[in-house]
Design an enzyme around this catalytic site. Structure first.
Site, PDB file in Angstrom:
ATOM      1  N   THR A  56       0.852  -1.194   0.000  1.00 22.07           N
ATOM      2  CA  THR A  56       0.000   0.000   0.000  1.00 22.07           C
ATOM      3  C   THR A  56       0.883   1.236   0.000  1.00 22.07           C
ATOM      4  O   THR A  56       1.846   1.318   0.753  1.00 22.07           O
ATOM      5  CB  THR A  56      -0.934   0.018   1.219  1.00 22.07           C
ATOM      6  OG1 THR A  56      -1.796  -1.115   1.181  1.00 22.07           O
ATOM      7  CG2 THR A  56      -1.783   1.285   1.226  1.00 22.07           C
ATOM      8  N   PHE A 115       1.235   5.168   0.729  1.00 18.11           N
ATOM      9  CA  PHE A 115       0.680   6.236   1.544  1.00 18.11           C
ATOM     10  C   PHE A 115       1.343   7.553   1.161  1.00 18.11           C
ATOM     11  O   PHE A 115       2.508   7.569   0.749  1.00 18.11           O
ATOM     12  CB  PHE A 115       0.935   5.985   3.035  1.00 18.11           C
ATOM     13  CG  PHE A 115       0.251   4.756   3.588  1.00 18.11           C
ATOM     14  CD1 PHE A 115      -0.906   4.875   4.345  1.00 18.11           C
ATOM     15  CD2 PHE A 115       0.768   3.488   3.368  1.00 18.11           C
ATOM     16  CE1 PHE A 115      -1.535   3.758   4.873  1.00 18.11           C
ATOM     17  CE2 PHE A 115       0.145   2.361   3.881  1.00 18.11           C
ATOM     18  CZ  PHE A 115      -1.010   2.502   4.636  1.00 18.11           C
TER      19      PHE A 115
END
Length: 408
Positions: A284, A286
């Site tokens: 992921t 960010f």
């Protein structure tokens, strides 16, 4: 630690702290704008210096007013800076009023940085905040928008929020919020996602009838859950760590949660299965958000994020992409989102009728710093083709070595 919640006032945006009664002390709440008698032409918010100066002036007026009141024997304060009461924000609605310390600039010289993230302790976003800003004070928020507001209201210095996952794709909500709010992207961090199947101590997999987690976590573990022979219902909740907390608080012995190993430690759960994501290359991305942009540099790899639109639809997209290709600037992402203010464009044709076209905003990331002449020239050309262009941030790329998910 209590999660922050959205609200028209600041009560839900401030973590509860005990307030020690002190009848001799007056607290001032600073609002975004003061009365014109403060002689700040643009109101508060032009700069950090203006903000702090205004707070200091207001505080000094309170001290002066208190002294005058004590001399006159009148306990009722008449006015401060044009207001009939000191409570610019109603005191009864706040768990703890903001002070000049709360409204200070980002801590420096070893002070703790306050970083907002969405979720509860044990969430992957908390781990990303710790990776982006080691030794920071992580502030949990129950929604993405609350994290944006926490930074805008000086409750937090930074926010760390997910924008895309290698398996689940983009987090569209945060792209919409990037456009709605005026925060700047000042960095990025990529976090390998390592899912675990968690349950109460003593619970065996055969006893489970339900598995709960974030929708993307459930999708990312679907094949592994089937291989484990689990005949369970899948139920979506707001976040992974919140699922672990829910199982623990409600003593659910027939329910498991998909979350991180840290969530198991925090909420007293056991790990029934480790690394249950279907693909080990689960990462992921960010972004780190701040009130002020950073100064672009050329001594290390930088990435720049922009958003643009055009009044005449998507036909301009090829010209925009050509501006980058001509200067050998690599694009790392392009994302389209519906134009909220004008979602449909109507084109009337007397012969065939009315055509309806969807309108889009385009988000683009490219590998170049705004300190480079080629990036400046590319955006100058893009601006000629577009009706709207905004730079969301120019920031250092995350260049940490790649390692597949193998634990937190």
């Amino acid at each position: 630690m209590q999660a922050l919640s959205p609200s028209p006032n600041l009560k839900s945006l401030i973590r509860s702290r005990p307030v020690v009664p002190n009848p001799q002390r007056l607290v001032v709440q600073c609002a975004y704008k003061f009365d014109s008698s403060t002689n700040f032409s643009g109101g508060v918010g032009l700069s950090r210096a203006d903000w702090q100066s205004s707070c200091a002036i207001l505080a000094s007026k309170v001290v002066s007013q208190q002294q005058d009141t004590e001399k006159s024997g009148n306990a009722d304060l008449t006015a401060v800076n044009g207001h009939k009461t000191l409570d610019l924000v109603p005191i009864e609605k706040l768990a703890k009023p903001l002070t000049i310390t709360d409204l200070s600039p980002a801590p420096m010289h070893g002070s703790t940085l306050r970083v907002a993230y969405q979720g509860v302790p044990g969430a992957y976003s908390e781990a990303a905040a710790g990776k982006a800003y080691p030794n920071c004070e992580a502030i949990p928020c129950d929604q993405f928008e609350v994290a944006f507001q926490a930074v805008e209201l000086w409750i937090a210095d930074r926010a760390v929020l997910p924008v895309e996952n290698s398996l689940g794709g983009s987090i569209h909500r945060n792209y919409d919020l990037l456009l709605r709010h005026r925060l700047h992207i000042v960095g990025e961090v990529q976090l390998p996602v390592h899912h675990c199947l968690l349950a109460l101590p003593g619970v065996r997999k055969e006893y489970l009838t339900r598995v709960i987690s974030h929708p993307q976590a459930l999708a990312q573990c679907e094949l592994t859950l089937t291989k484990l022979g689990l005949n369970v219902a899948r139920e979506a909740v707001d976040d992974t760590a919140g699922a672990a907390e829910y199982v623990a608080l409600n003593n659910l012995r027939d329910t498991a949660a998909i979350a991180s190993a840290r969530a198991a430690d925090l909420y007293g759960l056991q790990v029934l299965a480790d690394g249950i994501q279907d693909d080990s290359s689960n990462v992921t991305r960010f972004v780190m958000l701040a009130r002020e942009p950073i100064i672009p540099r050329t001594d290390r790899p930088f990435k720049t994020s922009i958003v643009f639109a055009h009044d005449k639809g998507t036909s301009v997209l090829f010209k925009v992409l050509s501006a980058f290709a001509f200067r050998n600037i690599s694009l790392t992402k392009i994302e389209s989102r519906p134009h909220r203010n004008r979602p449909i464009r109507l084109v009337d044709d007397a012969n065939v009728g009315t055509a309806k076209h969807f309108e889009y905003m385009f988000y683009v990331d490219f590998e170049a710093s705004m300190a480079e002449v080629r990036a400046q020239n590319a955006l100058a050309e893009v601006q000629e083709f577009t009706s709207f262009l905004r730079v969301l941030g120019s920031y250092p790329m995350d260049m940490t070595p790649w390692s597949p998910s193998g634990g937190d």
